[in-house]
Each structure stands twice: as structure tokens, then as C-alpha cells.
Design a protein around this motif. Structure first.
Motif, PDB file in Angstrom:
ATOM      1  N   UNK A 241       0.611  -1.813  -0.132  1.00 45.48           N
ATOM      2  CA  UNK A 241       0.053  -0.152   0.240  1.00 45.48           C
ATOM      3  C   UNK A 241       0.274   1.320  -0.322  1.00 45.48           C
ATOM      4  N   UNK A 242       0.283   1.899  -1.253  1.00 40.45           N
ATOM      5  CA  UNK A 242       1.133   3.474  -1.018  1.00 40.45           C
ATOM      6  C   UNK A 242       0.897   4.472   0.353  1.00 40.45           C
ATOM      7  N   UNK A 243       1.826   5.002   0.410  1.00 42.45           N
ATOM      8  CA  UNK A 243       0.747   6.591   1.520  1.00 42.45           C
ATOM      9  C   UNK A 243      -0.309   7.670   0.718  1.00 42.45           C
ATOM     10  N   UNK A 244      -0.271   7.218  -0.421  1.00 44.24           N
ATOM     11  CA  UNK A 244      -0.626   7.929  -0.962  1.00 44.24           C
ATOM     12  C   UNK A 244      -2.545   7.084  -0.994  1.00 44.24           C
ATOM     13  N   UNK A 245      -2.722   5.550  -0.390  1.00 41.01           N
ATOM     14  CA  UNK A 245      -3.765   4.980  -0.221  1.00 41.01           C
ATOM     15  C   UNK A 245      -3.948   4.923   0.775  1.00 41.01           C
ATOM     16  N   UNK A 246      -3.558   5.726   1.978  1.00 43.21           N
ATOM     17  CA  UNK A 246      -4.341   5.304   3.164  1.00 43.21           C
ATOM     18  C   UNK A 246      -5.019   6.066   4.079  1.00 43.21           C
ATOM     19  N   UNK A 247      -6.113   5.668   4.254  1.00 46.42           N
ATOM     20  CA  UNK A 247      -7.479   6.539   4.702  1.00 46.42           C
ATOM     21  C   UNK A 247      -7.144   7.571   5.897  1.00 46.42           C
ATOM     22  N   UNK A 248      -7.328   8.608   6.356  1.00 48.34           N
ATOM     23  CA  UNK A 248      -7.706   9.512   6.311  1.00 48.34           C
ATOM     24  C   UNK A 248      -7.861   9.203   8.298  1.00 48.34           C
ATOM     25  N   UNK A 249      -6.737   8.955   9.120  1.00 54.58           N
ATOM     26  CA  UNK A 249      -6.751   8.734   9.996  1.00 54.58           C
ATOM     27  C   UNK A 249      -6.578   9.824  11.133  1.00 54.58           C
ATOM     28  N   UNK A 250      -6.598  11.507  11.131  1.00 53.61           N
ATOM     29  CA  UNK A 250      -5.905  11.862  11.583  1.00 53.61           C
ATOM     30  C   UNK A 250      -6.991  12.446  12.784  1.00 53.61           C
ATOM     31  N   UNK A 251      -8.461  12.422  12.719  1.00 56.21           N
ATOM     32  CA  UNK A 251      -9.152  12.066  14.587  1.00 56.21           C
ATOM     33  C   UNK A 251      -9.395  11.665  15.079  1.00 56.21           C
ATOM     34  N   UNK A 252      -9.481  11.559  16.017  1.00 60.88           N
ATOM     35  CA  UNK A 252      -9.014  10.784  17.428  1.00 60.88           C
ATOM     36  C   UNK A 252      -9.929  11.437  18.574  1.00 60.88           C
ATOM     37  N   UNK A 253     -10.342  10.448  19.751  1.00 58.07           N
ATOM     38  CA  UNK A 253     -11.583  11.262  20.543  1.00 58.07           C
ATOM     39  C   UNK A 253     -10.233  11.671  21.992  1.00 58.07           C
ATOM     40  N   UNK A 254      -9.679  11.107  21.269  1.00 61.85           N
ATOM     41  CA  UNK A 254      -8.445  11.920  23.016  1.00 61.85           C
ATOM     42  C   UNK A 254      -8.146  12.983  22.612  1.00 61.85           C
ATOM     43  N   UNK A 255      -8.227  13.845  23.896  1.00 57.71           N
ATOM     44  CA  UNK A 255      -8.167  15.697  23.604  1.00 57.71           C
ATOM     45  C   UNK A 255      -6.270  15.649  23.897  1.00 57.71           C
ATOM     46  N   UNK A 256      -5.689  15.736  22.732  1.00 54.82           N
ATOM     47  CA  UNK A 256      -3.950  16.016  22.685  1.00 54.82           C
ATOM     48  C   UNK A 256      -3.971  16.782  22.823  1.00 54.82           C
ATOM     49  N   UNK A 257      -4.134  17.920  23.323  1.00 55.18           N
ATOM     50  CA  UNK A 257      -3.547  18.977  23.966  1.00 55.18           C
ATOM     51  C   UNK A 257      -3.763  19.023  25.956  1.00 55.18           C
ATOM     52  N   UNK A 258      -5.144  18.667  26.010  1.00 58.02           N
ATOM     53  CA  UNK A 258      -5.046  18.459  27.428  1.00 58.02           C
ATOM     54  C   UNK A 258      -4.432  17.073  27.802  1.00 58.02           C
ATOM     55  N   UNK A 259      -3.737  16.150  27.034  1.00 60.28           N
ATOM     56  CA  UNK A 259      -3.276  15.089  27.461  1.00 60.28           C
ATOM     57  C   UNK A 259      -1.996  15.377  27.440  1.00 60.28           C
ATOM     58  N   UNK A 260      -0.722  16.300  26.409  1.00 58.27           N
ATOM     59  CA  UNK A 260       0.419  17.027  26.924  1.00 58.27           C
ATOM     60  C   UNK A 260       0.629  17.361  28.454  1.00 58.27           C
ATOM     61  N   UNK A 261      -0.356  18.112  28.438  1.00 54.86           N
ATOM     62  CA  UNK A 261       0.019  19.130  29.925  1.00 54.86           C
ATOM     63  C   UNK A 261      -0.475  17.811  31.176  1.00 54.86           C
ATOM     64  N   UNK A 262      -0.995  16.899  30.874  1.00 50.29           N
ATOM     65  CA  UNK A 262      -1.359  16.233  31.501  1.00 50.29           C
ATOM     66  C   UNK A 262      -0.188  15.193  31.841  1.00 50.29           C
ATOM     67  N   UNK A 263       0.250  14.697  31.033  1.00 48.97           N
ATOM     68  CA  UNK A 263       2.020  14.045  30.611  1.00 48.97           C
ATOM     69  C   UNK A 263       3.316  14.541  31.071  1.00 48.97           C
ATOM     70  N   UNK A 264       3.020  16.097  30.844  1.00 48.44           N
ATOM     71  CA  UNK A 264       4.108  16.800  31.486  1.00 48.44           C
ATOM     72  C   UNK A 264       4.746  16.906  32.982  1.00 48.44           C
ATOM     73  N   UNK A 265       3.275  17.294  33.227  1.00 49.05           N
ATOM     74  CA  UNK A 265       2.712  17.188  34.612  1.00 49.05           C
ATOM     75  C   UNK A 265       3.895  15.664  35.209  1.00 49.05           C
ATOM     76  N   UNK A 266       3.170  14.578  34.925  1.00 47.47           N
ATOM     77  CA  UNK A 266       3.943  13.693  35.775  1.00 47.47           C
ATOM     78  C   UNK A 266       5.268  12.808  35.228  1.00 47.47           C
ATOM     79  N   UNK A 267       6.121  14.213  34.148  1.00 41.16           N
ATOM     80  CA  UNK A 267       7.202  14.273  34.046  1.00 41.16           C
ATOM     81  C   UNK A 267       7.733  14.201  35.289  1.00 41.16           C
ATOM     82  N   UNK A 268       6.940  15.963  34.723  1.00 43.13           N
ATOM     83  CA  UNK A 268       7.823  16.677  35.839  1.00 43.13           C
ATOM     84  C   UNK A 268       7.955  16.411  37.203  1.00 43.13           C
ATOM     85  N   UNK A 269       7.448  15.997  37.805  1.00 47.24           N
ATOM     86  CA  UNK A 269       6.779  15.409  38.939  1.00 47.24           C
ATOM     87  C   UNK A 269       7.949  14.013  39.397  1.00 47.24           C
TER      88      UNK A 269
END
Length: 266
Positions: free
Chosen positions: A1-29
Motif C-alpha cells: 500500500x502506498x502512502x497515497x492509499x492510506x485512509x484519513x485517520x487524523x481525527x481522534x477522540x483523545x484531547x491531545x492538548x489536555x493530555x500534553x499538559x497532564x503527561x508533562x506534569x507527570x514527567x515533571x513530578x
């Protein structure tokens, strides 16, 4: 399968922006009171200071890209990192990096069209990519310090998906992916919890997710399958767990699996 054949899977139910903050806080701790010279087994040759510098630099660089709404590959990665002047300043510096990211997220609609090296040319690509850079390196830090890491299942499923979606586009910095060619062989990655199923197909001109063979019930058979908990699969694709770990059930063509993991390092 070439790259151009790949379906659009860019959306996600995860709130990535909020998760960045939460994961960074764990990292910092995790690193707050740790010796910055501690070796990091997950990143051979790195210390905790190196790990934190990398993770924070990625957040700051991606934030610059988001604020600039870039439309073409950047010519330079030079960013004013404002590195700490004291060895005990790394935790606060990393926390400040997440603050920079939060500001960039707030100023940029995630649906804004942007250049991205991966599959989804929108601002949301960079938030999603930042999340898994942060999460995996948070795990690296915790393991280096003898802390048992935990990974939210929804994040783990999304992380495996993000990795497999973008890997076909990573040849510029992961040249071994060019070796992942074949004649239609398929590898399935399946979570033990049943909320994640991906079929990767290798073709003569490239590889990618097969939209007809993924997503569970009724999916076609694969030449090889790896099954495990979502968190373990995430650590597997990032090379933090070995394929022969007891956490995984492996069936089918073992040589195909060996070839995949020898060439899929991100």
C-alpha cells in the motif's frame, strides 16, 4: 500500500492538548528531585538531563511551528530554548515548555491547515505528535528512576494508531522504513482489551494501514499477528519492550515480524 492509499485517520477522540499538559506534569513530578546525571536505558547514551532537554525542546519547537502556522517544511530548527542555568532547573524548565505549548494550542485552531511531515496536514497533527513524544519519554524517565509507569488505555490505543499512521512518512529521519516492502504480506496489531486493531500491509511500493482489514470483527487474516495490552503494544512499537516479552502473543510468520521490527524504529 502506498502512502497515497492510506485512509484519513487524523481525527481522534483523545484531547491531545489536555493530555500534553497532564503527561508533562507527570514527567515533571518524576524528575523533580532526581539526579539529572541518571542514565536512561530507553535512550542509550542519554542522561535524564538529556531526556528532559529533548522533550522540552520538542514542545517549544512544535509550539513555534503552530504559532507560525507553517505551510512548508521549516528550513531550521533553531528555537530560543531559554535553557536552565542550574542543574536543578530542568523540572521547572520542562513545566515552562508545557506552558509554551498550551499557549500555542490556545492560539491555533486544531483544524488549521498546516504542513506536517506525517499523514494529517493540520495543526492537530503537531499536538498529537507532541503528546506521544512527551508520553514515551515520560515513561523513559520513570523507568530510569525505578518507577512503574502507567499508561492510560485510550492514550495507548491512540498512540499505536498515531505511530502506524505516520510511520510510512518517516523515511527522511527513519531511513530503514524504506526496507518495509513486500508482495502484500500483512501484519496485524491487536489489543488484548479489544479496542484496537490494525492491519499493516507491505506492498512493492510501500506499506501502510489497510482500511479493509482493520478495526475488528470480520477482519481478514494476517500473515503474522502481535496481540497484547494496549500500553504494552505502544511500548513495543517504540522499542521500549522486546517482541519476545511475555506480554505478547505472537502468531504466524515470525521472520516477517522480525523484519518489521528491524526496520520500523521511529
Amino acid at each position: 500500500m502506498s502512502n497515497s492509499d492510506r485512509p484519513d485517520r487524523g481525527t481522534s477522540p483523545v484531547d491531545h492538548r489536555a493530555a500534553v499538559a497532564a503527561e508533562t506534569a507527570r514527567f515533571v513530578a518524576a524528575v523533580r528531585d532526581a539526579d539529572p546525571a541518571t542514565a536512561v536505558p530507553g535512550c542509550p547514551g542519554w542522561t535524564l538531563a538529556d531526556l528532559v532537554r529533548h522533550a522540552g525542546s520538542v514542545q517549544r519547537w512544535f509550539s513555534v511551528l503552530l504559532r507560525g502556522r507553517i505551510q512548508e517544511p521549516p528550513r531550521s530548527r533553531d528555537v530560543d530554548l531559554r535553557l536552565p542555568t542550574r542543574e536543578d532547573g530542568w523540572a521547572d524548565w520542562l513545566a515552562d515548555s508545557a506552558t509554551e505549548a498550551a499557549g500555542a494550542f490556545a492560539a491555533t485552531d486544531p483544524d488549521t491547515p498546516m504542513w506536517a511531515w506525517g499523514a494529517d496536514p493540520h495543526a492537530r497533527f503537531w499536538a498529537r505528535r507532541m503528546l506521544f513524544e512527551t508520553l514515551v519519554h515520560r515513561v523513559d524517565a520513570e523507568l530510569a528512576l525505578g518507577i512503574r509507569p502507567g499508561i492510560d488505555r485510550a492514550l495507548a490505543v491512540d498512540g499505536v494508531d498515531e505511530f502506524l499512521v505516520n510511520l510510512p512518512f518517516a523515511a527522511s529521519f527513519a531511513p530503514k522504513v524504506a526496507n518495509l516492502r513486500g508482495n502484500g504480506e500483512a501484519i496485524r496489531f491487536r489489543t488484548a482489551e479489544g479496542d484496537g486493531d490494525w492491519l499493516v500491509r507491505l506492498g512493492p511500493d510501500g506499506f501502510g494501514l489497510d482500511p479493509e482489514g482493520s478495526d475488528g470483527a470480520g477482519a481478514e487474516a494476517a500473515d503474522a499477528t502481535v496481540r497484547g495490552a494496549a500500553a504494552d503494544l505502544l511500548l513495543l512499537v517504540y522499542g521500549r519492550l522486546p517482541l519476545d516479552a511475555e506480554a505478547f502473543e505472537r502468531t504466524g510468520d515470525q521472520e516477517l515480524l522480525a523484519r518489521w521490527f528491524a526496520n520500523s524504529e521511529f
